[in-house]
Design an enzyme around this catalytic site. Structure first.
Site, mmCIF file in Angstrom:
data_model
loop_
_atom_site.group_PDB
_atom_site.id
_atom_site.type_symbol
_atom_site.label_atom_id
_atom_site.label_comp_id
_atom_site.label_asym_id
_atom_site.label_seq_id
_atom_site.Cartn_x
_atom_site.Cartn_y
_atom_site.Cartn_z
ATOM 1 N N CYS A 110 0.860 -1.191 0.000
ATOM 2 C CA CYS A 110 0.000 0.000 0.000
ATOM 3 C C CYS A 110 0.893 1.235 0.000
ATOM 4 O O CYS A 110 1.889 1.273 0.733
ATOM 5 C CB CYS A 110 -0.880 -0.022 1.253
ATOM 6 S SG CYS A 110 -1.932 1.434 1.423
ATOM 7 N N HIS A 152 -9.045 -3.538 -2.094
ATOM 8 C CA HIS A 152 -8.077 -2.718 -1.360
ATOM 9 C C HIS A 152 -8.511 -1.238 -1.362
ATOM 10 O O HIS A 152 -8.502 -0.581 -0.317
ATOM 11 C CB HIS A 152 -6.696 -2.889 -2.017
ATOM 12 C CG HIS A 152 -5.588 -2.138 -1.369
ATOM 13 N ND1 HIS A 152 -4.510 -2.753 -0.764
ATOM 14 C CD2 HIS A 152 -5.375 -0.807 -1.219
ATOM 15 C CE1 HIS A 152 -3.701 -1.828 -0.277
ATOM 16 N NE2 HIS A 152 -4.192 -0.638 -0.542
ATOM 17 N N GLU A 153 -8.888 -0.730 -2.533
ATOM 18 C CA GLU A 153 -9.248 0.699 -2.640
ATOM 19 C C GLU A 153 -10.571 0.991 -1.924
ATOM 20 O O GLU A 153 -10.706 2.018 -1.253
ATOM 21 C CB GLU A 153 -9.322 1.136 -4.108
ATOM 22 C CG GLU A 153 -8.016 0.983 -4.882
ATOM 23 C CD GLU A 153 -6.811 1.552 -4.167
ATOM 24 O OE1 GLU A 153 -6.927 2.582 -3.476
ATOM 25 O OE2 GLU A 153 -5.726 0.931 -4.272
#
Ligand code: ZN
Length: 197
Positions: A110, A152-153
């Site tokens: 990330c 993830h986003e």
């Protein structure tokens, strides 16, 4: 304009972001923001960037996965990850309406946890309902790495970071990942880190 990427520990990364109205999406500031976020993502480089990572608590993220980012991956790695190119696009007010029960586990990183990586289980397949940058409704069906990026986003927009889902014992610096683990068979690494001590 390059934007500053917030690092883990910034309260903003733990906020639930608010949704955007159609009028806001079409406004000049948001359209300019999308351009700056794209520039920032290319510069990093990364495959996804969510607004909270640049300090804005709004439900907007961008995604772009390009072949030139895969140079350190073997063909077998790319195949295992089901990694395919994802042309640049914007997701606004997204909701995951379907997640497959089948879960797949790979090392993930990330931009807000710069220099680290860990094994993260994710649904192999998702369906996402969202708006694009023209405020038009979209249904995205994604499999493999693209499904991982979406999860993830969208997590970022809800104040969640991959460390909340990771195999805690697999958390490591990227340098040590490259030094000790990168060329090990993933199956062995998964076994090694799956068990709790
Ligand atoms: Zn992230």
């Amino acid at each position: 304009m390059l934007l500053k990427l917030l690092q883990v520990g910034e309260p903003m990364l733990r906020n639930r972001s608010r949704s955007l109205t159609q009028k806001e999406i079409l406004s000049t500031p948001i359209q300019k923001l999308i351009g700056s976020m794209h520039e920032t993502l290319r510069d990093a480089p990364g495959v996804g960037l969510a607004a909270p990572q640049i300090g804005l608590p709004i439900q907007l993220a961008i995604i772009e996965d390009r072949k030139q980012y895969w140079t350190e991956l073997s063909v077998a790695d790319i195949t295992a990850r089901e990694r395919t190119e994802a042309p640049f696009h914007v997701i606004i007010n997204p909701t995951i309406t379907f997640s497959s029960e089948q879960s797949v586990e790979f090392f993930e990183g990330c931009l807000s946890l710069s220099g680290f990586t860990a094994l993260v289980p994710r649904s192999r397949e998702v369906v996402v309902e969202c708006l694009n940058e023209r405020a038009e409704p979209q249904t995205i069906r994604a499999v493999g790495w693209y499904a991982r990026i979406l999860q993830h986003e969208i997590d970022h927009l809800n104040g969640t970071i991959y460390v909340d889902h990771m195999r805690a014992r697999s958390f490591m610096s990227l340098d040590n990942y490259k030094r000790y683990w990168k060329s090990e068979p993933l199956e062995e690494i998964r076994k090694r880190f799956a068990s709790e001590l």
